[in-house]
Structures are given as C-alpha cells and as structure tokens.
Design an enzyme around this catalytic site. Structure first.
Site, PDB file in Angstrom:
ATOM      1  N   ARG A 165     -10.138   0.812   8.562  1.00 46.38           N
ATOM      2  CA  ARG A 165      -9.643  -0.531   8.811  1.00 46.38           C
ATOM      3  C   ARG A 165     -10.669  -1.381   9.556  1.00 46.38           C
ATOM      4  O   ARG A 165     -10.413  -2.543   9.835  1.00 46.38           O
ATOM      5  CB  ARG A 165      -8.411  -0.407   9.691  1.00 46.38           C
ATOM      6  CG  ARG A 165      -7.183  -1.098   9.166  1.00 46.38           C
ATOM      7  CD  ARG A 165      -6.082  -0.672  10.108  1.00 46.38           C
ATOM      8  NE  ARG A 165      -4.894  -1.391   9.934  1.00 46.38           N
ATOM      9  CZ  ARG A 165      -3.788  -0.884   9.363  1.00 46.38           C
ATOM     10  NH1 ARG A 165      -3.792   0.317   8.874  1.00 46.38           N
ATOM     11  NH2 ARG A 165      -2.706  -1.601   9.308  1.00 46.38           N
ATOM     12  N   ARG A 217      11.045  -2.098  11.401  1.00 45.57           N
ATOM     13  CA  ARG A 217       9.961  -1.574  12.245  1.00 45.57           C
ATOM     14  C   ARG A 217       9.724  -2.501  13.436  1.00 45.57           C
ATOM     15  O   ARG A 217       9.830  -3.711  13.302  1.00 45.57           O
ATOM     16  CB  ARG A 217       8.665  -1.502  11.409  1.00 45.57           C
ATOM     17  CG  ARG A 217       8.289  -0.108  11.002  1.00 45.57           C
ATOM     18  CD  ARG A 217       7.206  -0.065   9.969  1.00 45.57           C
ATOM     19  NE  ARG A 217       5.950  -0.690  10.334  1.00 45.57           N
ATOM     20  CZ  ARG A 217       4.863  -0.653   9.571  1.00 45.57           C
ATOM     21  NH1 ARG A 217       4.885  -0.025   8.416  1.00 45.57           N
ATOM     22  NH2 ARG A 217       3.751  -1.244   9.938  1.00 45.57           N
ATOM     23  N   ARG A 220      -0.872  -9.306  13.155  1.00 42.48           N
ATOM     24  CA  ARG A 220      -1.403  -8.266  12.248  1.00 42.48           C
ATOM     25  C   ARG A 220      -2.209  -8.908  11.119  1.00 42.48           C
ATOM     26  O   ARG A 220      -3.233  -8.378  10.701  1.00 42.48           O
ATOM     27  CB  ARG A 220      -0.249  -7.425  11.684  1.00 42.48           C
ATOM     28  CG  ARG A 220       0.314  -6.446  12.711  1.00 42.48           C
ATOM     29  CD  ARG A 220       1.669  -5.903  12.328  1.00 42.48           C
ATOM     30  NE  ARG A 220       1.655  -5.144  11.103  1.00 42.48           N
ATOM     31  CZ  ARG A 220       2.747  -4.875  10.383  1.00 42.48           C
ATOM     32  NH1 ARG A 220       3.921  -5.311  10.774  1.00 42.48           N
ATOM     33  NH2 ARG A 220       2.652  -4.177   9.290  1.00 42.48           N
ATOM     34  N   LYS A 235       0.842  -1.210   0.000  1.00 41.46           N
ATOM     35  CA  LYS A 235       0.000   0.000   0.000  1.00 41.46           C
ATOM     36  C   LYS A 235       0.875   1.257   0.000  1.00 41.46           C
ATOM     37  O   LYS A 235       0.667   2.169  -0.803  1.00 41.46           O
ATOM     38  CB  LYS A 235      -0.938   0.006   1.227  1.00 41.46           C
ATOM     39  CG  LYS A 235      -1.847  -1.222   1.309  1.00 41.46           C
ATOM     40  CD  LYS A 235      -2.776  -1.177   2.505  1.00 41.46           C
ATOM     41  CE  LYS A 235      -2.103  -1.244   3.856  1.00 41.46           C
ATOM     42  NZ  LYS A 235      -1.412  -2.535   4.150  1.00 41.46           N
ATOM     43  N   ARG A 277      11.621  -6.112   4.961  1.00 41.08           N
ATOM     44  CA  ARG A 277      11.422  -4.657   4.857  1.00 41.08           C
ATOM     45  C   ARG A 277      12.363  -3.898   5.791  1.00 41.08           C
ATOM     46  O   ARG A 277      12.576  -4.290   6.931  1.00 41.08           O
ATOM     47  CB  ARG A 277       9.976  -4.291   5.203  1.00 41.08           C
ATOM     48  CG  ARG A 277       9.815  -2.760   5.287  1.00 41.08           C
ATOM     49  CD  ARG A 277       8.407  -2.285   5.298  1.00 41.08           C
ATOM     50  NE  ARG A 277       7.594  -2.882   6.329  1.00 41.08           N
ATOM     51  CZ  ARG A 277       6.285  -2.761   6.392  1.00 41.08           C
ATOM     52  NH1 ARG A 277       5.646  -2.077   5.474  1.00 41.08           N
ATOM     53  NH2 ARG A 277       5.606  -3.320   7.354  1.00 41.08           N
TER      54      ARG A 277
HETATM   55  P1  AP5 Z   1       4.839  -1.675   1.906  1.00 40.82           P
HETATM   56  O1  AP5 Z   1       4.515  -0.836   0.716  1.00 40.82           O
HETATM   57  O2  AP5 Z   1       5.631  -1.062   3.014  1.00 40.82           O
HETATM   58  O3  AP5 Z   1       3.513  -2.403   2.454  1.00 40.82           O
HETATM   59  P2  AP5 Z   1       2.228  -1.830   3.188  1.00 40.82           P
HETATM   60  O4  AP5 Z   1       1.034  -2.480   2.580  1.00 40.82           O
HETATM   61  O5  AP5 Z   1       2.250  -0.330   3.216  1.00 40.82           O
HETATM   62  O6  AP5 Z   1       2.480  -2.475   4.619  1.00 40.82           O
HETATM   63  P3  AP5 Z   1       2.373  -1.939   6.105  1.00 40.82           P
HETATM   64  O7  AP5 Z   1       3.021  -3.010   6.945  1.00 40.82           O
HETATM   65  O8  AP5 Z   1       2.933  -0.551   6.231  1.00 40.82           O
HETATM   66  O9  AP5 Z   1       0.861  -1.918   6.318  1.00 40.82           O
HETATM   67  P4  AP5 Z   1       0.108  -2.048   7.614  1.00 40.82           P
HETATM   68  O10 AP5 Z   1      -1.247  -1.802   7.096  1.00 40.82           O
HETATM   69  O11 AP5 Z   1       0.285  -3.275   8.403  1.00 40.82           O
HETATM   70  O12 AP5 Z   1       0.813  -0.943   8.543  1.00 40.82           O
HETATM   71  P5  AP5 Z   1       0.378   0.516   8.989  1.00 40.82           P
HETATM   72  O13 AP5 Z   1       1.605   1.347   9.033  1.00 40.82           O
HETATM   73  O14 AP5 Z   1      -0.787   1.021   8.190  1.00 40.82           O
HETATM   74  O15 AP5 Z   1       5.616  -2.982   1.350  1.00 40.82           O
HETATM   75  C1  AP5 Z   1       6.080  -3.992   2.249  1.00 40.82           C
HETATM   76  C2  AP5 Z   1       7.467  -4.507   1.777  1.00 40.82           C
HETATM   77  O16 AP5 Z   1       7.308  -5.213   0.537  1.00 40.82           O
HETATM   78  C3  AP5 Z   1       8.474  -3.378   1.500  1.00 40.82           C
HETATM   79  O17 AP5 Z   1       9.735  -3.827   1.922  1.00 40.82           O
HETATM   80  C4  AP5 Z   1       8.425  -3.187  -0.020  1.00 40.82           C
HETATM   81  O18 AP5 Z   1       9.687  -2.748  -0.531  1.00 40.82           O
HETATM   82  C5  AP5 Z   1       8.059  -4.581  -0.519  1.00 40.82           C
HETATM   83  N1  AP5 Z   1       7.164  -4.578  -1.675  1.00 40.82           N
HETATM   84  C6  AP5 Z   1       6.119  -3.726  -1.919  1.00 40.82           C
HETATM   85  N2  AP5 Z   1       5.482  -4.053  -3.076  1.00 40.82           N
HETATM   86  C7  AP5 Z   1       6.136  -5.148  -3.560  1.00 40.82           C
HETATM   87  C8  AP5 Z   1       5.947  -5.973  -4.714  1.00 40.82           C
HETATM   88  N3  AP5 Z   1       4.949  -5.725  -5.601  1.00 40.82           N
HETATM   89  N4  AP5 Z   1       6.795  -7.036  -4.902  1.00 40.82           N
HETATM   90  C9  AP5 Z   1       7.798  -7.293  -3.998  1.00 40.82           C
HETATM   91  N5  AP5 Z   1       8.020  -6.536  -2.896  1.00 40.82           N
HETATM   92  C10 AP5 Z   1       7.205  -5.488  -2.668  1.00 40.82           C
HETATM   93  O19 AP5 Z   1      -0.183   0.256  10.463  1.00 40.82           O
HETATM   94  C11 AP5 Z   1       0.668  -0.086  11.535  1.00 40.82           C
HETATM   95  C12 AP5 Z   1      -0.129  -0.194  12.824  1.00 40.82           C
HETATM   96  O20 AP5 Z   1      -0.738   1.086  13.123  1.00 40.82           O
HETATM   97  C13 AP5 Z   1      -1.310  -1.172  12.817  1.00 40.82           C
HETATM   98  O21 AP5 Z   1      -0.891  -2.495  13.114  1.00 40.82           O
HETATM   99  C14 AP5 Z   1      -2.206  -0.560  13.904  1.00 40.82           C
HETATM  100  O22 AP5 Z   1      -1.752  -0.880  15.182  1.00 40.82           O
HETATM  101  C15 AP5 Z   1      -2.036   0.916  13.691  1.00 40.82           C
HETATM  102  N6  AP5 Z   1      -3.048   1.507  12.774  1.00 40.82           N
HETATM  103  C16 AP5 Z   1      -2.793   2.126  11.571  1.00 40.82           C
HETATM  104  N7  AP5 Z   1      -3.947   2.526  10.998  1.00 40.82           N
HETATM  105  C17 AP5 Z   1      -4.945   2.139  11.844  1.00 40.82           C
HETATM  106  C18 AP5 Z   1      -6.364   2.237  11.789  1.00 40.82           C
HETATM  107  N8  AP5 Z   1      -6.987   2.810  10.738  1.00 40.82           N
HETATM  108  N9  AP5 Z   1      -7.094   1.721  12.811  1.00 40.82           N
HETATM  109  C19 AP5 Z   1      -6.478   1.159  13.880  1.00 40.82           C
HETATM  110  N10 AP5 Z   1      -5.138   1.004  13.986  1.00 40.82           N
HETATM  111  C20 AP5 Z   1      -4.386   1.502  12.985  1.00 40.82           C
END
Ligand code: AP5
Length: 224
Positions: free
Chosen positions: A91, A163, A174, A16, A130
C-alpha cells in the site's frame, strides 16, 4: 508450472475483497488480506492489534515495519509458495519494495497488479451501505448485494455490522490516504510491466468476468 502471484490495488470500497473471494475459488490460491489480518489481531487483543487499532480507526495506514513483517511471515507459509492473491498489501512504495525484495530472494515475481478503478463518489456510496458479518467478515451491501435475511450473514448466520472505519469522516480520510500514499504504486507496477487496469464500476459479476479473461490471457502469454 510458473505460479500466479496476484496483487489487488484500488481505493477503499473498490471491490477488492469481493473479487478476491471469487478469484481464490477460481484459481485455488490463498487469499491474503492485510486488513482482515489486522482486524483479527485487534479482535484477539494482540500487541500488533493494539499498535494498529488507533491508525485503523482514524483511517490512516499502519506503520510499514509492522505490516511488512506481518505480510512476509504470511507469505513464508507453505500454502503461499505456489501463488497468492494479495489484497491491501502493498500500500506504499516502501511496502512494494520490501515485497519485491522478499520475492526476489526466492526467485519469484509479481505476475499482475490488478488496479480496480472506481471514482471517489462511488466509493462513498458503496462503503456507506457495506455490512460485514461478525464471524468471518463476509461483505454485503444493503442495496447492491443484500443478504437473504436482513442483518444476517448468508454464509454463516452471524449478525451483520458496519465496520468501525466505514463511518463517513473516516472514509474521507482513507480516500485521501489512498490517493497520496497508495496511488504511486500504479507507476511502480506499470514500470515493471505488470499493471493491469480494470473498470471497477461494472457489476461484481462483470468485473469478475473481466479479471478472469485477463488472467487467461496472462496464462497464454506467460505459460502460467
Ligand atoms: P469490498 O469488496 O468490501 O471493497 P474493498 O475494496 O475490499 O474495500 P475495503 O474497504 O475492505 O478496502 P480497504 O483497502 O480500505 O480496507 P482494508 O481492510 O484493506 O466492497 C465494498 C462494498 O461495495 C461492499 O459492500 C460490496 O458488497 C460492494 N461492492 C463490491 N463490488 C461492487 C460492484 N462491482 N458494484 C456494486 N457494489 C459492489 O484496510 C483497512 C485498514 O487496515 C486501512 O485503513 C489501514 O489502516 C489498515 N491496513 C490494511 N492493510 C494495510 C497496509 N498494507 N499498510 C498499512 N495499513 C494497512
């Protein structure tokens, strides 16, 4: 001209953030990532950051009331009035309903909810490799998207780290939370006719091309 209001949905590690980073440049849209906002609050030691940290470290969701208020405040800012890319929000169904209510009040709607589909085993591979930079959170992958100099961010030269919530046991939680609490949004947005499914297992460039083609079609259909 009608605005482009995009939501990115997908399991952790679906790409994402990687795609949002490209789309914000393509369409000059503000990028709103609740995970990044929360991590900034934790780093700054705010009361929101203190309340969120324990949930994030465990891989659980931060309570809806805290998130909804934080997201609504951000969406009220001037730069989000003509469109946005939301990553990681909504979410839960309660968050999606709150967003819908907020947009309704302003006569706005979600243009598309982009679902990045990636199987669990691929998620684990991606997240375990990552690395993010300490300055701005730019994401890299030791195998799929390595930095030019090992351990250093290409963009701002800051050190790369793992992270806290990317440890294997937290990633498993997660994923469980995604399937239980976030996956119901697929039906929520499908019912509203705005869900678009994307194969997230392709290369980052191929996924990006797919999303751009999809948005071009939406623009033709909706005059966006
Ligand atoms: P990356 O692009 O970083 O993936 P992502 O989908 O953004 O993953 P996140 O782990 O950041 O998402 P998340 O939803 O768990 O975390 P968030 O920060 O929102 O890509 C991942 C890796 O793969 C990278 O190394 C990249 O280089 C590689 N890659 C990407 N595309 C690729 C491809 N096509 N092929 C190969 N490799 C690839 O949330 C964190 C925490 O915050 C949550 O757990 C929760 O506690 C809290 N939180 C956030 N939002 C909310 C909410 N709305 N409600 C409640 N809690 C929340």
């Amino acid at each position: 001209m009608p605005e482009l209001n995009l939501i990115l949905i997908g399991p952790p590690g679906a790409g994402k953030g990687t795609q949002a980073d490209r789309l914000r440049h393509d369409f000059s849209l503000p990028y709103i990532a609740t995970g990044d906002m929360l991590r900034a609050n934790v780093k700054d030691g705010t009361s929101l950051g203190k309340a969120a940290k324990q949930h994030m470290d465990a891989g659980d969701l931060v309570p809806d009331d805290l998130i909804v208020e934080m997201a609504a405040d951000r969406l009220r800012q001037d730069d989000a009035r003509d469109g946005f890319i939301l990553d990681g929000f909504p979410r839960t169904t309660a968050q999606a309903e709150a967003l819908e209510e907020h947009l309704d009040e302003e006569g706005r709607r979600v243009t598309a909810a982009l679902l990045l589909e990636v199987p669990d085993e691929e998620v684990v591979r991606r997240i375990s490799g990552r690395r993010i930079c300490t300055k701005a959170g730019h994401p890299f992958h030791v195998e799929f998207d390595p930095p030019k100099v090992e351990g250093i961010c290409d963009e701002d030269g800051s050190p790369l780290i793992q992270r806290d919530d990317d440890k294997p046991e937290v990633v498993r939680n997660r994923l469980r939370v995604f399937h239980e609490q976030t996956f119901p949004l697929v039906e929520f947005y499908d019912d509203r006719g705005v869900l678009r499914r994307i194969d997230g297992t392709d290369s980052p460039a191929a996924v990006h091309d797919h999303i751009r083609a999809l948005i071009a079609t939406l623009k033709l259909e909706d005059g966006v």
